[in-house]
Design a protein around this motif. Sequence first.
Motif, PDB file in Angstrom:
ATOM      1  N   VAL A  88       0.825  -1.212   0.000  1.00 12.90           N
ATOM      2  CA  VAL A  88       0.000   0.000   0.000  1.00 12.90           C
ATOM      3  C   VAL A  88       0.856   1.257   0.000  1.00 12.90           C
ATOM      4  O   VAL A  88       0.589   2.211  -0.738  1.00 12.90           O
ATOM      5  CB  VAL A  88      -0.959  -0.004   1.205  1.00 12.90           C
ATOM      6  CG1 VAL A  88      -1.743   1.308   1.275  1.00 12.90           C
ATOM      7  CG2 VAL A  88      -1.910  -1.192   1.111  1.00 12.90           C
ATOM      8  N   TYR A  89       1.921   1.270   0.812  1.00 13.99           N
ATOM      9  CA  TYR A  89       2.699   2.495   0.993  1.00 13.99           C
ATOM     10  C   TYR A  89       4.115   2.419   0.430  1.00 13.99           C
ATOM     11  O   TYR A  89       4.782   3.444   0.304  1.00 13.99           O
ATOM     12  CB  TYR A  89       2.802   2.838   2.481  1.00 13.99           C
ATOM     13  CG  TYR A  89       1.467   3.105   3.116  1.00 13.99           C
ATOM     14  CD1 TYR A  89       0.763   4.264   2.838  1.00 13.99           C
ATOM     15  CD2 TYR A  89       0.901   2.178   3.977  1.00 13.99           C
ATOM     16  CE1 TYR A  89      -0.470   4.510   3.415  1.00 13.99           C
ATOM     17  CE2 TYR A  89      -0.338   2.407   4.579  1.00 13.99           C
ATOM     18  CZ  TYR A  89      -1.019   3.579   4.297  1.00 13.99           C
ATOM     19  OH  TYR A  89      -2.237   3.806   4.865  1.00 13.99           O
ATOM     20  N   GLY A  90       4.586   1.225   0.115  1.00 15.14           N
ATOM     21  CA  GLY A  90       5.959   1.096  -0.355  1.00 15.14           C
ATOM     22  C   GLY A  90       6.072   1.291  -1.849  1.00 15.14           C
ATOM     23  O   GLY A  90       5.091   1.474  -2.565  1.00 15.14           O
ATOM     24  N   ALA A  91       7.333   1.263  -2.333  1.00 12.03           N
ATOM     25  CA  ALA A  91       7.612   1.387  -3.763  1.00 12.03           C
ATOM     26  C   ALA A  91       7.462   0.008  -4.399  1.00 12.03           C
ATOM     27  O   ALA A  91       8.211  -0.909  -4.095  1.00 12.03           O
ATOM     28  CB  ALA A  91       9.020   1.921  -3.980  1.00 12.03           C
ATOM     29  N   ARG A  92       6.499  -0.094  -5.305  1.00  9.87           N
ATOM     30  CA  ARG A  92       6.214  -1.397  -5.896  1.00  9.87           C
ATOM     31  C   ARG A  92       6.791  -1.562  -7.299  1.00  9.87           C
ATOM     32  O   ARG A  92       6.742  -2.628  -7.865  1.00  9.87           O
ATOM     33  CB  ARG A  92       4.697  -1.610  -5.940  1.00  9.87           C
ATOM     34  CG  ARG A  92       4.043  -1.616  -4.576  1.00  9.87           C
ATOM     35  CD  ARG A  92       2.565  -1.889  -4.674  1.00  9.87           C
ATOM     36  NE  ARG A  92       1.865  -0.867  -5.399  1.00  9.87           N
ATOM     37  CZ  ARG A  92       1.409   0.256  -4.874  1.00  9.87           C
ATOM     38  NH1 ARG A  92       1.657   0.516  -3.598  1.00  9.87           N
ATOM     39  NH2 ARG A  92       0.766   1.137  -5.586  1.00  9.87           N
ATOM     40  N   ALA A  93       7.302  -0.464  -7.853  1.00  6.88           N
ATOM     41  CA  ALA A  93       7.800  -0.541  -9.224  1.00  6.88           C
ATOM     42  C   ALA A  93       9.139  -1.257  -9.277  1.00  6.88           C
ATOM     43  O   ALA A  93       9.972  -1.114  -8.389  1.00  6.88           O
ATOM     44  CB  ALA A  93       7.950   0.869  -9.797  1.00  6.88           C
ATOM     45  N   THR A  94       9.351  -2.013 -10.338  1.00  9.84           N
ATOM     46  CA  THR A  94      10.632  -2.656 -10.554  1.00  9.84           C
ATOM     47  C   THR A  94      11.623  -1.626 -11.099  1.00  9.84           C
ATOM     48  O   THR A  94      11.256  -0.509 -11.471  1.00  9.84           O
ATOM     49  CB  THR A  94      10.482  -3.806 -11.550  1.00  9.84           C
ATOM     50  OG1 THR A  94      10.072  -3.267 -12.827  1.00  9.84           O
ATOM     51  CG2 THR A  94       9.450  -4.816 -11.061  1.00  9.84           C
ATOM     52  N   LEU A  95      12.896  -2.019 -11.163  1.00 10.90           N
ATOM     53  CA  LEU A  95      13.912  -1.113 -11.692  1.00 10.90           C
ATOM     54  C   LEU A  95      13.605  -0.747 -13.136  1.00 10.90           C
ATOM     55  O   LEU A  95      13.747   0.413 -13.541  1.00 10.90           O
ATOM     56  CB  LEU A  95      15.295  -1.783 -11.599  1.00 10.90           C
ATOM     57  CG  LEU A  95      16.458  -0.986 -12.185  1.00 10.90           C
ATOM     58  CD1 LEU A  95      16.616   0.343 -11.467  1.00 10.90           C
ATOM     59  CD2 LEU A  95      17.736  -1.801 -12.109  1.00 10.90           C
ATOM     60  N   GLN A  96      13.149  -1.724 -13.894  1.00 12.18           N
ATOM     61  CA  GLN A  96      12.800  -1.455 -15.285  1.00 12.18           C
ATOM     62  C   GLN A  96      11.644  -0.456 -15.370  1.00 12.18           C
ATOM     63  O   GLN A  96      11.675   0.467 -16.196  1.00 12.18           O
ATOM     64  CB  GLN A  96      12.412  -2.756 -15.982  1.00 12.18           C
ATOM     65  CG  GLN A  96      12.040  -2.573 -17.455  1.00 12.18           C
ATOM     66  CD  GLN A  96      11.655  -3.880 -18.125  1.00 12.18           C
ATOM     67  OE1 GLN A  96      11.745  -4.939 -17.510  1.00 12.18           O
ATOM     68  NE2 GLN A  96      11.222  -3.814 -19.360  1.00 12.18           N
ATOM     69  N   ASP A  97      10.641  -0.620 -14.508  1.00 14.19           N
ATOM     70  CA  ASP A  97       9.517   0.314 -14.500  1.00 14.19           C
ATOM     71  C   ASP A  97       9.977   1.726 -14.148  1.00 14.19           C
ATOM     72  O   ASP A  97       9.496   2.716 -14.721  1.00 14.19           O
ATOM     73  CB  ASP A  97       8.458  -0.139 -13.493  1.00 14.19           C
ATOM     74  CG  ASP A  97       7.770  -1.431 -13.914  1.00 14.19           C
ATOM     75  OD1 ASP A  97       7.778  -1.721 -15.132  1.00 14.19           O
ATOM     76  OD2 ASP A  97       7.269  -2.156 -13.037  1.00 14.19           O
ATOM     77  N   ARG A  98      10.898   1.820 -13.197  1.00 11.36           N
ATOM     78  CA  ARG A  98      11.395   3.129 -12.783  1.00 11.36           C
ATOM     79  C   ARG A  98      12.164   3.816 -13.912  1.00 11.36           C
ATOM     80  O   ARG A  98      12.010   5.007 -14.151  1.00 11.36           O
ATOM     81  CB  ARG A  98      12.293   2.988 -11.555  1.00 11.36           C
ATOM     82  CG  ARG A  98      11.524   2.679 -10.279  1.00 11.36           C
ATOM     83  CD  ARG A  98      12.476   2.520  -9.108  1.00 11.36           C
ATOM     84  NE  ARG A  98      11.745   2.335  -7.867  1.00 11.36           N
ATOM     85  CZ  ARG A  98      11.309   3.325  -7.108  1.00 11.36           C
ATOM     86  NH1 ARG A  98      11.533   4.575  -7.471  1.00 11.36           N
ATOM     87  NH2 ARG A  98      10.650   3.090  -5.995  1.00 11.36           N
ATOM     88  N   VAL A  99      13.001   3.054 -14.606  1.00 13.23           N
ATOM     89  CA  VAL A  99      13.777   3.626 -15.702  1.00 13.23           C
ATOM     90  C   VAL A  99      12.860   4.087 -16.821  1.00 13.23           C
ATOM     91  O   VAL A  99      13.000   5.198 -17.354  1.00 13.23           O
ATOM     92  CB  VAL A  99      14.803   2.595 -16.224  1.00 13.23           C
ATOM     93  CG1 VAL A  99      15.477   3.109 -17.494  1.00 13.23           C
ATOM     94  CG2 VAL A  99      15.841   2.306 -15.160  1.00 13.23           C
ATOM     95  N   ILE A 100      11.903   3.229 -17.173  1.00 13.39           N
ATOM     96  CA  ILE A 100      10.954   3.592 -18.228  1.00 13.39           C
ATOM     97  C   ILE A 100      10.138   4.818 -17.808  1.00 13.39           C
ATOM     98  O   ILE A 100       9.918   5.743 -18.604  1.00 13.39           O
ATOM     99  CB  ILE A 100      10.030   2.407 -18.555  1.00 13.39           C
ATOM    100  CG1 ILE A 100      10.831   1.272 -19.189  1.00 13.39           C
ATOM    101  CG2 ILE A 100       8.889   2.844 -19.485  1.00 13.39           C
ATOM    102  CD1 ILE A 100      10.029   0.004 -19.427  1.00 13.39           C
ATOM    103  N   GLY A 101       9.696   4.831 -16.553  1.00 16.41           N
ATOM    104  CA  GLY A 101       8.922   5.971 -16.068  1.00 16.41           C
ATOM    105  C   GLY A 101       9.722   7.256 -16.074  1.00 16.41           C
ATOM    106  O   GLY A 101       9.185   8.336 -16.357  1.00 16.41           O
ATOM    107  N   PHE A 102      11.020   7.154 -15.780  1.00 15.93           N
ATOM    108  CA  PHE A 102      11.869   8.353 -15.782  1.00 15.93           C
ATOM    109  C   PHE A 102      11.948   8.959 -17.171  1.00 15.93           C
ATOM    110  O   PHE A 102      11.751  10.159 -17.353  1.00 15.93           O
ATOM    111  CB  PHE A 102      13.272   7.997 -15.275  1.00 15.93           C
ATOM    112  CG  PHE A 102      14.253   9.133 -15.362  1.00 15.93           C
ATOM    113  CD1 PHE A 102      14.264  10.123 -14.398  1.00 15.93           C
ATOM    114  CD2 PHE A 102      15.151   9.208 -16.418  1.00 15.93           C
ATOM    115  CE1 PHE A 102      15.161  11.177 -14.480  1.00 15.93           C
ATOM    116  CE2 PHE A 102      16.048  10.251 -16.509  1.00 15.93           C
ATOM    117  CZ  PHE A 102      16.062  11.242 -15.534  1.00 15.93           C
ATOM    118  N   PHE A 103      12.257   8.123 -18.174  1.00 13.24           N
ATOM    119  CA  PHE A 103      12.420   8.646 -19.529  1.00 13.24           C
ATOM    120  C   PHE A 103      11.082   8.953 -20.205  1.00 13.24           C
ATOM    121  O   PHE A 103      11.019   9.843 -21.068  1.00 13.24           O
ATOM    122  CB  PHE A 103      13.201   7.645 -20.381  1.00 13.24           C
ATOM    123  CG  PHE A 103      14.664   7.598 -20.054  1.00 13.24           C
ATOM    124  CD1 PHE A 103      15.508   8.612 -20.454  1.00 13.24           C
ATOM    125  CD2 PHE A 103      15.194   6.549 -19.320  1.00 13.24           C
ATOM    126  CE1 PHE A 103      16.857   8.585 -20.146  1.00 13.24           C
ATOM    127  CE2 PHE A 103      16.541   6.508 -19.005  1.00 13.24           C
ATOM    128  CZ  PHE A 103      17.380   7.527 -19.418  1.00 13.24           C
TER     129      PHE A 103
END
Length: 338
Positions: A88-103
């Motif tokens: 509910v409150y933690g970071a659930r995105a994977t590293l790949q999701d984070r990189v894609i979301g950043f760009f």
Amino acid sequence: MTDTASPARLLRSQRFRREREADWARLERLLDRVEKGSVARLTDDEILAVPVLYRSTLSALSVARETSLDQGLIDYLETLSARAYFFVYGARATLQDRVIGFFRIDWPAAVAGLWRETLASAALMAFGAVVAAWLVTVEPEWFYAFVPADLAGGRNPAASTETLRATLDGTDTGDGLSVFAAYLFTHNAQVAILAFALGFALCVPTAMLMIYNGATVGAFVALFASRGLGVEIGGWLLIHGVTELFAVILAGAAGLKIGWAVAFPGDRDRRDAAVRAGRPAAVAMGGVVVMLFIAGLLEGFGRQLIEDTVVRYAVAACTGLIWAAYFYGPRRRASDAR
């Protein structure tokens, strides 16, 4: 008395578990699916159900503790609540999701939000370039005030026109201008980092760095332009300079964003205002590193392999259009991209 109390407490615990264990089991199944894969494994209804089940489990845990139910049940509910908490409150995105979301979202959104500061940063750099170019045109000795002798490497007002031309069309067997290009890239990277890091000082150091960086480039361009090589030096610089100088401008914009927030915090405390402004500025600065890396590739390969001035301008124009479309073009919102 203790002997009769324990069976009674055990009976209460069994009844308590029976009434709620279906919800606990459902929550556990949902968490198992997420932990073995990603949030994409859940439907929208299941994602919305997790917070509800989490609150229900917390309530059950509170009751279990207050009524002194068996320790095994309490341990189970604590473990299940902790797992649900991170969903509910933690970071659930994977590293790949984070990189894609950043760009895909974070970086272009941060840069687009800095458009005012970007215009100011570009204006300061342009001002420095115009003033330095004018001074060098009027009095060539001003060149030495903006471009150190060791950086120029002999490409100064005392050099012949043929020597300067040879460094642009690839006929120069020496690597003097390549050294200048590498130095200029390092110089621009340092300016970008300092412009961002010193932005908190009420924008003043950042503004001075933007003016100085523009003056360095302006003086060098003015030298070549005075020998009729303005078009050629423009192509030589812009093939990588569009990306490189834009990166420096964005770094300056990030620094100005923070400095302006410190100078004019409004209703907020200066520290809070700086932190709030620093978040998008830091995201933009993270992308600046990527831009400088791309500029390095363009400088190291594109400028060396492409010697035709028209093609150099074409590459520069393409990179400019790509960055403009990427940062300022229309895009779908994050909710629409799913």
